[in-house]
Design an enzyme around this catalytic site. Sequence first.
Site, PDB file in Angstrom:
ATOM      1  N   ILE A 166       0.989  -1.512  -0.271  1.00 42.17           N
ATOM      2  CA  ILE A 166      -0.517  -0.184  -0.072  1.00 42.17           C
ATOM      3  C   ILE A 166       1.004   1.095  -0.008  1.00 42.17           C
ATOM      4  CG2 ILE A 166      -1.695   1.706   1.300  1.00 42.17           C
ATOM      5  CD1 ILE A 166      -2.630  -1.823   2.192  1.00 42.17           C
ATOM      6  N   HIS A 185      -6.023  -2.878 -11.203  1.00 41.31           N
ATOM      7  CA  HIS A 185      -6.654  -3.760 -10.718  1.00 41.31           C
ATOM      8  C   HIS A 185      -7.118  -5.271 -10.845  1.00 41.31           C
ATOM      9  CE1 HIS A 185      -8.016  -5.337  -6.391  1.00 41.31           C
ATOM     10  NE2 HIS A 185      -8.792  -5.187  -7.187  1.00 41.31           N
TER      11      HIS A 185
END
Length: 216
Positions: free
Chosen positions: A106, A123
């Site tokens: 992240i 994604h």
Amino acid sequence: MSANATDKNSASRLRLAVLGSGNGSNMQAILEAISNGSLAAEITCVISDVADAGILARAKAASIPQHYISAEPFRTKLDGEAEKQYLNVLNDYDTELIVLAGFMRIIKAGMLRAFQHRIINIHPSLLPAFPGLHAWRQALDYGTKITGCTVHFVDEGTDTGPIIIQRHVPVLDDDTIESLHARIQQQEHIAYPEALRLISENKLRVKNRRVLINNS
Ligand code: GRF
């Protein structure tokens, strides 16, 4: 071609840094789009948090500078000293856009601030469905009939930033995790270069959560 023309071409190419932790097939697809002339960009460096990641081997084979930078002691985020080291390298290459391609961490505030609206990610689902890990497995477990991939700007959330491009993939009755992931990846390899082309041609405008595409 004169030296001036060469300089001009390189000056107008978007300077990308690709960050990845895995195989690097998306990086390869971006490279192919650059070499076939459909994307005016340059991958100036590849950085990985995994020493033996395929993406580093692919970069090496393509003579692109590669850097392994450990992101420890953290397991799931890029923060602290490691984030500083990443930023140093990114600045060394005059990075204009950070391209996350299977980077399993992240991104935190320091990098988001340094590269505001200049970090994108891919994604393997049609967001906002199935954020996080193993999105193809989530789609199979849930029983959706359609999934796909999403290219989006990165914000402080996990897979929550404004969406640039999505491509859909049908989920077939006999799909396995592997077969579905493979078909999603085929679409990723189209979507990522296309999103980068739109950015490189300055065709995107972000209005709140919406990314508007000016195709004129
Ligand atoms: C892709 O499926 C991407 O959507 C996800 O990680 C995978 C990376 O694949 N974020 P590769 O390393 O580009 O082959």
